[in-house]
Design an enzyme around this catalytic site. Structure first.
Site, short mmCIF file in Angstrom:
data_model
loop_
_atom_site.label_atom_id
_atom_site.label_comp_id
_atom_site.label_asym_id
_atom_site.label_seq_id
_atom_site.Cartn_x
_atom_site.Cartn_y
_atom_site.Cartn_z
N GLY A 103 -4.65 0.43 1.19
CA GLY A 103 -4.34 -0.54 2.10
C GLY A 103 -5.64 -1.71 2.06
O GLY A 103 -6.90 -1.03 2.29
N HIS A 104 -5.20 -2.85 1.43
CA HIS A 104 -6.34 -3.78 1.08
C HIS A 104 -6.17 -4.96 1.94
O HIS A 104 -4.92 -5.66 1.96
CB HIS A 104 -6.31 -4.24 -0.20
CG HIS A 104 -6.78 -3.21 -1.23
ND1 HIS A 104 -6.92 -3.06 -2.91
CD2 HIS A 104 -6.96 -1.83 -1.14
CE1 HIS A 104 -7.11 -2.15 -3.09
NE2 HIS A 104 -7.35 -1.17 -2.24
N ASP A 163 -11.98 1.85 1.11
CA ASP A 163 -11.83 1.03 2.45
C ASP A 163 -13.10 0.21 2.44
O ASP A 163 -13.66 -0.20 3.68
CB ASP A 163 -11.85 1.65 3.81
CG ASP A 163 -10.31 2.47 3.67
OD1 ASP A 163 -9.37 1.90 3.10
OD2 ASP A 163 -10.34 3.23 4.27
N LYS A 173 -12.51 -4.01 -0.88
CA LYS A 173 -12.22 -4.48 -1.94
C LYS A 173 -11.12 -5.71 -2.01
O LYS A 173 -11.43 -6.43 -2.80
CB LYS A 173 -11.58 -3.45 -2.75
CG LYS A 173 -12.53 -2.15 -3.02
CD LYS A 173 -12.11 -0.91 -3.62
CE LYS A 173 -10.81 -0.38 -2.77
NZ LYS A 173 -11.39 0.36 -1.63
N GLN A 195 -9.16 2.91 -3.74
CA GLN A 195 -9.92 4.00 -3.18
C GLN A 195 -11.30 3.69 -3.49
O GLN A 195 -11.76 2.64 -3.64
CB GLN A 195 -9.28 5.24 -4.00
CG GLN A 195 -7.92 5.92 -3.30
CD GLN A 195 -6.64 5.17 -3.96
OE1 GLN A 195 -6.64 5.00 -5.42
NE2 GLN A 195 -5.90 4.76 -3.20
P1 GDP Z 1 -10.27 -2.11 0.81
O1 GDP Z 1 -9.33 -0.90 1.11
O2 GDP Z 1 -11.42 -1.71 0.45
O3 GDP Z 1 -9.68 -3.11 0.43
O4 GDP Z 1 -10.73 -2.18 2.49
P2 GDP Z 1 -9.81 -2.28 3.81
O5 GDP Z 1 -9.15 -3.40 4.01
O6 GDP Z 1 -9.21 -1.02 3.79
O7 GDP Z 1 -10.74 -2.06 4.82
C1 GDP Z 1 -12.03 -3.15 4.83
C2 GDP Z 1 -11.78 -3.67 6.46
O8 GDP Z 1 -13.22 -4.28 6.76
C3 GDP Z 1 -10.88 -4.62 6.66
O9 GDP Z 1 -10.19 -4.78 7.90
C4 GDP Z 1 -11.39 -5.91 6.50
O10 GDP Z 1 -10.74 -7.15 6.83
C5 GDP Z 1 -12.86 -5.73 7.00
N1 GDP Z 1 -14.03 -6.48 6.38
C6 GDP Z 1 -14.12 -6.78 5.04
N2 GDP Z 1 -15.45 -7.39 4.64
C7 GDP Z 1 -15.84 -7.60 6.10
C8 GDP Z 1 -16.95 -7.63 6.48
O11 GDP Z 1 -17.96 -8.33 5.94
N3 GDP Z 1 -17.31 -7.84 7.86
C9 GDP Z 1 -16.48 -7.45 8.76
N4 GDP Z 1 -16.64 -7.41 10.13
N5 GDP Z 1 -15.21 -7.02 8.31
C10 GDP Z 1 -14.92 -6.97 7.09
P1 IMO Z 2 -8.47 2.03 -0.41
O1 IMO Z 2 -7.59 1.36 -1.62
C1 IMO Z 2 -9.25 5.34 1.96
C2 IMO Z 2 -7.90 9.39 0.77
C3 IMO Z 2 -6.98 10.22 1.75
C4 IMO Z 2 -7.43 11.29 1.60
C5 IMO Z 2 -7.41 11.44 -0.16
C6 IMO Z 2 -6.41 11.95 -1.03
O2 IMO Z 2 -7.57 1.44 0.64
O3 IMO Z 2 -9.74 1.84 -0.31
P2 IMO Z 2 -4.09 10.51 -1.26
O4 IMO Z 2 -3.02 10.14 -0.44
O5 IMO Z 2 -4.57 9.75 -2.40
O6 IMO Z 2 -3.69 11.87 -2.03
O7 IMO Z 2 -5.20 10.96 -0.48
O8 IMO Z 2 -7.84 9.99 -0.47
N1 IMO Z 2 -7.69 7.99 0.31
C7 IMO Z 2 -7.95 6.91 0.69
N2 IMO Z 2 -9.21 6.76 1.82
N3 IMO Z 2 -9.08 4.33 1.30
C8 IMO Z 2 -8.06 4.69 0.38
O9 IMO Z 2 -7.52 3.34 -0.50
C9 IMO Z 2 -7.56 5.69 0.20
N4 IMO Z 2 -6.65 6.15 -0.83
C10 IMO Z 2 -6.54 7.51 -0.49
O10 IMO Z 2 -7.21 9.72 2.78
O11 IMO Z 2 -8.57 11.98 2.02
MG MG Z 3 -8.36 0.45 2.35
#
Ligand code: GDP
Ligand code: IMO
Ligand code: MG
Length: 426
Positions: free
Chosen positions: A40-41, A13, A16, A225
């Protein structure tokens, strides 16, 4: 054109999706190489938010081909739902723009059932998985009893597979976990309705990628991840079931290490984690609550509140080493505006290295360096020089501690809310 790997440098999270979407303007292809819909991207373009779980984050860039590589585990129902949602939002999703590797493995209904049953039986010792069946699907892959997309597309193979594995699965569900058994016919029918939706997109993706590289089209390898959820290098056993580090990009897509030009690590300007496991810089008090509230730190997949803490430079420096990072992206710097003092973990008492494994990491005591914060909002700041002085100092300190140039800084969730400082973004 460059071939670039993008990976998470913390526990997932990190942002990416946003970075891949941004970089996808510069390449012809984006490939997901591991994980599944545990990811979840989030992409925010023109104020509209899109959350992708399986489809690569290049899908909103019109000229980009998106490949779900052989290293991914695919839940067919989730994939079809995601395709439909994108089409409903006006995005073109055709077999040219979305390609699914026939060698990718399928998440089957019992993988989800086993994942959930195990977690609820584990009580306090649970991993806190996303419950999407990721672990059991990879177990079957490595155990050489999995089902690949090519097998799913062949009705008789699918039928035989269900008949072969389901009796044993049901025995385990009932006897070990007191869970309900699954009905083979219902499993077949559910999967069978999805097969024709996937078939036009499914092919071997190796030649496609290598032809693209020969033409110099540029390929972006999108990790899911983060480094410390890697099954080998993460906080085992509180990890996911795939290799999330940059090395995984090669095996998960079918290219050799000599094809990779750049490795970009993504880290938040602080740190979060979802699920169980050690987190040395975790904050359980007011600053942690503040980071969660201001940073909207709730999971993009499960909606769970993310645990929040200070930036851990010792861990990100280790991630730089494990991934061969050539550049670091620091996201969510804007979230830190208004915090009086910022702490950075620069190491652990009495230790030279970040310990591997959950037990050792739970026992560490972080050594902190305190830096003054800034009060100004970063919204709309588009140059490094335009940042408040203390924000620049904070970034420069991280850069020095990690030993990798910070090439992009995030100042908001939107695609354009970035400060670009270096290659390959310039
Ligand atoms: P990922 O799994 O690595 O793609 O990241 P996620 O989408 O799960 O979580 C990142 C969160 O931060 C999302 O809600 C993005 O919209 C938000 N985000 C990404 N870059 C920035 C930033 O520079 N500032 C803020 N405020 N939010 C950001
Ligand atoms: P993105 O790509 C954050 C965590 C779960 C748990 C562990 C194992 O959005 O960054 P799993 O379901 O993979 O067997 O769970 O990994 N986890 C993540 N945490 N971002 C993710 O993906 C994750 N995918 C799995 O919360 O701790
Ligand atoms: Mg994510």
């Amino acid at each position: 054109m460059l071939n670039i790997v993008v990976v998470g440098a913390q526990w997932g999270d990190e942002g990416k999706g946003k970075v891949v979407d941004l970089l996808a303007q510069k390449v012809g292809y984006v490939v997901r190489f591991q994980g599944g819909n545990n990811a979840g991207h989030t992409l925010v373009v023109g104020g509209v938010k899109t959350v992708l779980h399986l489809i690569p984050s290049g899908i909103l860039q019109a000229n980009c081909v998106n490949i779900i590589g052989n290293g991914v585990v695919i839940d067919p129902a989730v994939l079809v739902r995601e395709m439909d949602a994108l089409v409903a939002a006006g995005v073109t999703v055709n077999p040219y723009r979305l390609v699914i590797s026939t060698e990718a493995h399928v998440i089957l209904p019992w993988h989800k059932a086993l994942d959930l049953a195990r977690e609820s039986a584990a009580g306090e010792g649970k991993i806190g998985t996303t419950g999407r069946g990721i672990g059991p699907a990879y177990e079957d892959k490595v155990g050489r009893r999995g089902l690949r997309i090519a097998d799913l597309l062949d009705r008789s193979t699918l039928g035989r597979h269900i008949a072969m594995v389901l009796p044993d699965v049901n025995r385990r569900l009932v006897a070990d976990f007191h869970a309900a058994p699954l009905d083979g016919k219902a499993c077949f029918a559910e999967l069978d309705t999805l097969v024709e939706r996937l078939r036009p997109h499914a092919r071997s993706t190796i030649r496609l990628l290598h032809d693209a590289m020969r033409r110099g089209d540029g390929i972006l390898f999108e990790g899911a991840q983060g480094t410390f959820l890697d099954v080998d290098h993460g906080t085992y056993p509180f990890v996911t079931s795939s290799n999330t580090v940059a090395g995984g990009a090669c095996a998960g897509s079918g290219v050799g290490p000599t094809c990779i030009d750049e490795v970009i690590g993504i880290a938040k300007a602080y740190c979060t984690r979802v699920g169980s496991g050690p987190f040395p810089t975790e904050l359980s008090d007011a600053p942690g609550e503040r980071l969660r509230a201001v940073g909207h730190e709730f999971g993009a997949t499960t909606g769970r509140p993310r645990r929040c803490g200070w930036f851990d430079a010792a861990m990100v420096q280790t991630a730089a080493m494990l991934n061969g990072m050539t550049g670091l992206v620091l996201t969510k710097l804007d979230v830190l505006s208004g915090m009086e003092t910022l702490r950075i973990c620069v190491g652990y008492e009495g230790l030279l290295d970040v310990p591997t494994g959950a037990v050792a990491l739970s026992a560490v005591t972080p050594i902190y360096e305190d830096l003054p914060g800034w009060s100004e909002s970063l919204t709309g700041v588009s140059t490094f020089e335009g940042l408040p002085e203390n924000a620049r100092r904070y970034v420069e300190r991280i850069e020095a501690l990690v030993g990798v140039p910070v090439v992009v800084i995030g100042t908001g969730a939107g695609r354009d809310e970035v400060i670009v400082r270096g290659r390959p973004f310039l």
